[in-house]
Each structure stands twice: as structure tokens, then as C-alpha cells.
Design an enzyme around this catalytic site. Sequence first.
Site, PDB file in Angstrom:
ATOM      1  N   SER A  51       6.745   3.651  -2.599  1.00 17.92           N
ATOM      2  CA  SER A  51       7.762   2.799  -1.980  1.00 17.92           C
ATOM      3  C   SER A  51       7.306   1.341  -2.035  1.00 17.92           C
ATOM      4  O   SER A  51       7.129   0.797  -3.109  1.00 17.92           O
ATOM      5  CB  SER A  51       8.053   3.252  -0.551  1.00 17.92           C
ATOM      6  OG  SER A  51       8.808   4.433  -0.550  1.00 17.92           O
TER       7      SER A  51
ATOM      8  N   LYS B 167      15.513   9.679  -0.773  1.00 14.44           N
ATOM      9  CA  LYS B 167      14.821   8.917   0.271  1.00 14.44           C
ATOM     10  C   LYS B 167      14.942   9.675   1.585  1.00 14.44           C
ATOM     11  O   LYS B 167      15.852   9.464   2.385  1.00 14.44           O
ATOM     12  CB  LYS B 167      15.422   7.513   0.398  1.00 14.44           C
ATOM     13  CG  LYS B 167      14.449   6.518   1.020  1.00 14.44           C
ATOM     14  CD  LYS B 167      13.241   6.333   0.121  1.00 14.44           C
ATOM     15  CE  LYS B 167      12.177   5.471   0.778  1.00 14.44           C
ATOM     16  NZ  LYS B 167      10.947   5.423   0.003  1.00 14.44           N
TER      17      LYS B 167
END
Length: 643
Positions: free
Chosen positions: A400, A194
Site C-alpha cells: 500500500s 482492498k
Amino acid sequence: MLDFLKMLWRAFVALKDLVFGIIAIVILLGVIALLSPETETAVPDKAALLVRLDGYLVEQRSAADPLALLGGGEGLIPETLLRDVVKGIDRAAKDKRISALTLELDGFYGAGPGALEAVGDALERFKKSGKPIYAYGRYYTEPQYYLASLADEVWLHPMGGLLLRGYGQYNVYLKDALDRLKVTVNVFQAGKYKSFIEPYTRAGMSEPARVSLQSLYDNLWQTYVRDVEAARKQHGLNLTAAINGAADSIAANGGDLAEFAIRAKAVDKLGTYANFVEQVQGVAGSGEDMDGLPSYNQIDLPTYVAATAGEEKQTGDAVGVIYVSGEIVDGEAPPGMAGGDTIARLIRQAVNDDSIKALVVRIDSPGGSATAAEAIREQLMLARLKGLPVVTSMGSIAASGGYWVAAGTDEIWAEPSTITGSIGVFGILPTFERTLNAVGIQSDGIGTTPLSDIGDLTRPLSPDARRIVQSTVENTYRRFLGVVSQNRNISIDQADAVGQGRPWSGATAKELKLVDHLGGLDQAVAAAARRAKLEEYRVVHVDPIEPWAGFIMRKLVGAAQPGAHVKAPLPATGAGEKLRAAAVQLATARVAGLGAAQAVCLECLPMMPPRALTAAQGEQIAGLAGLVGLTGMADELGLISHH
């Protein structure tokens, strides 16, 4: 005398009322005319369909700003609806009145890989009708050339050129500047890939992020090269060799980019636009352009789509299409952004529409707020519980928070070059206690609990606050994995293995069982219809209602369909001024809001239209601008020591 003045005043008031009354009637009649159905336009016989793409290809147009439109729309970024382009090309393929298709790409700014593939597939279907496609441009970069390569003849202006650079992403890393300014950046994440937080915490890209990004972009570029070389196979184009040898070839040609394109067999003919018109006239005949000037016999795409709208099925069972386009944010949001409450309400409206028998969720989003994504997913799950089939169609990006939404549907379709996955969560909360202390400013006070100062950016985060935020981020990630595991029929460990915040191409995601099928919106709609056991159906696009003021002003200035005269923005122009202006927007409340759990894909941002880059990339731009200004101020105050 007084009576005369009173009489004169009454006459003035009456005249004023009369004038304003006439003006009001004129405006009312104008609005009525705007809202009335337009006179049907006849499609000329043997005409060429002119596909002139203006601005960016988008799934959903941004809301029109009435004030900007009042100024004539100056500075607005033009947008073209992807669904209108595909719809118009497909209709023209079967229309005997259409003899050819022309692509005029000078006003085309770009689109994500998935959107390009969708238009490319439509052009391939058009070619199967046996009708020719001609492309013209003064300059080709990746998006323009992807579409142009599908033409039977690719034209280039002799003073123009072609230069393909491939895909890449280069981030601005702020750690050193933040350290010099003594800003404490508190980061919380779940997922080693991430990478959204890295610009705030590192001076360069981490190795996991580098590996992930290189793999993703390599896959996307391989697909691009494969598609272009397949389209130009008969012409002998070797795209990789042309790019690798571009420097030597261009230098050998004296810097002539047009000649380079011809020698590389990337284009077929060099010529002026007048030469191009003569070529198309040989197929479509002579006619006029949109300005009434002599040209080839043509009908432009927006006019053609409107003229053939009556061919669509207007009643009966329907498949509804709901758009999740742009950054996902909490609460309400205008078109072009995905407001959790806005989209949840649209889903409820669709469920309560008796004619809608199935839903398709068209996602083109890098993610955003986890709570907003969950609000949308919850409504989709409720729709499924009521017996309504729900299918996802991924556009260029569904990552996401975008994938969070998709995971709540019965079936997922993606383009091979869709960017998806990026299953991970993060939070960022900067505090400025060290910065303030350096200039003699301290923060002190009282609180009723150990948590009273959470959110106060003048104070450091306490250990308890850190534990709370990190725990909420990890909890959100576990929920994310649970959603993926339950709906994709894989274990938590399998979901974690393909998660960790790593993005994937649509083709790879299918291999990893994150996606069911490869295909576009039409295939997803057909799949939803099959699930609802519909043999005949119509497609209903469930869009939010545009505010009336913006709609009327857009109609008045003609901003709905910008002409080819609109100039592309020059990103390098006035960069310093733009950075300084952006710095003003760096409000502490907005930065503090990043402390909430976010599911945003950093790798997706270069593929999004500028209007979609709201809080996500905007924070980086505004943060950089703020740091530029703050660093200068800190230097003046003696905060920064020089070595």
C-alpha cells in the site's frame, strides 16, 4: 532566638545545595560515562558466536519511553535490529577467531517472512565457511524453527516441543454489532481487493478478499516449506507430511511433542541446556556466559558487533540507508513509525551530505497515510533529479503506502516472501445519528454552506459529502496508479490490473513487474553503489536522532540489549482487561481521521511486530473493545431488542 533560626535556616539551605550539587555531579559523570566510547572487547580465540535473538526482529528500534524505562523497562517489548544480526553473522563467517555459531531461540518472539529470509541467507553464507551451527530451544514455532532448521544440529529440550501451524489470518467482523448499535459506517474505496474496510461493513470475509488472501498466504507458506525442507534435506524431513499427520503422531506418542519432533526428523537431539553446552564445548572449548557462569567459550552477538565495529570503513564515499519502518503517518513520528515529515527531512539531510553518493530506502511498512507516503516519495524524486541514485530494498512488508514510496525509486529489490503491492485506497467515516436518536438525542443547528456539517459525527453524511469523499478516494487511487505506471513503465490499465488493493508475494511481484530483483539489503546497497559507479564505499544508516532523555534512561536500565531473562508476552492473558483498556483509547477524533484517504494493507498486519500495529490494527482492537462496552450499555438502555 530569631538570629539563631536564621543561621540554622542558612545552614540547612547550604547543606541542601551541597547535597544536590554532589548528586548532580554524580549524575553528570554517569551520563558522560554512558556517552563515552566503551572499552574495546577482545574476541576470544576459537569462540562460538552466540546469536541469542531477543524479542522481535525489527528494521528500526522503537523510541524508548523514558517513563517506562524509569520503571525498569517492565512491559517493554524487546527488539533486535535485523541489520546487526546479519552484519554479525557475515563478519563471523570470515573471522578466524570464531569457530562455530550457536542459535539460542527461547527469547525470540518472531519476525516477518522477509526478515527470516534475510537471517537465513546470512546463516547459509556462514555454513559455507565450513564452521558448524548449533541451535537450541525449548519450543519451536514457525519463526524459531525456520532459523533452527539451518543448523547442523537442532537441539530440543525433552520437555519442549515443536508445533508448526502454517500461516493464517482470521479477522473480527463488526457489521452486526454496528447495526445493532445503529452506527452508520460510511465507507469509500478504490480497489475490489482492498479488504481493510470489510470488518466494518461485513459479517464475514468477501470472496475477492478470500481468494487474494489464500493465494498470498499459500505462496508464503510454500516458500517456507521449500526453504525448511531444503535445509533439512540430508536429515529426511518431510514438513508437509509431518504437519498433516501431527495429530495422529502426537496422540500415538502420548502427547509428547519432543518425541514427535524427533520422529518427524525435525530435530536431531533431545537434551537439557547443560547437554547442549557440553556438545558445543567439543568445538569451541570451555568458557563463561554473559553472567560469568561456566559455559562454552563464546561471545554474544551485540558484543561481537561492537568489538568488530572498527573493521568498517569510516570515511570516504558512502551509500546511505534510510528506513521507512512501521505505519506511515502524517507529520513527525519517533523511530519505529514512519512520519512523512521526519523521513522527508532525513532524505534532505542525506542529499546535502557530500559523502553520500547513493541512497537505499529500506521499507518495512504496511502503509498508512497517502499524503505522508507522497511526501516521502516527493523527496526521493527530488534526490533523483539531483543525480543521486535511489534504490528500494523491501523487508518483510512494503505494501500500500509502502509500495507508493518504493514506486518513486530507480530500482526495487524484494525478498521472495516480501508482502508488497496492495495498490488501493480507502476511507472510513462512522456517524452516530441513529444511535443518538434511539435514546432521544437529536442534533440540529445551522451552517453557512451545505458542507458545514461534514465531520460532525452526530449527523448523517449528506449526498454531497459522500460524493466529495468518494471522489477524493478515487482521485488518490488514480494518482497511485499514475505513480506506478510512470515509474514501472507499464500502462495505467496494467497497473490497475495488478492493483485493486491486492497484495502479492515478492516472487509474484517480480513476475508482475512490480519488483525488479529478488534479494536482500546488501544486494540493494551493491546495486545503488553500481548506479553511482562506486568501487569502494561505506554504508551509512541515516536514522532519526533518539531523544536524549530516552537514550540516557535506556542506557541506565540496559534496555538497549534485553537479556534472555525477558519473558515472552502471553497474548491470551488478561484479554478482557486489555480490550476494556483499549476502549478508552477509542476517541471520536481518531476514528474521524480514518475518513482521509488511507493506503493500508490489512493482510500485512499479522506479519508485523506489535509496536508497528498502531492506528491500523489498533482501530480494530479498540473498536471491538468499544463495541463490547457499548453493546452492554445499549442493552441496559433498551436499544437492542432480543428475539
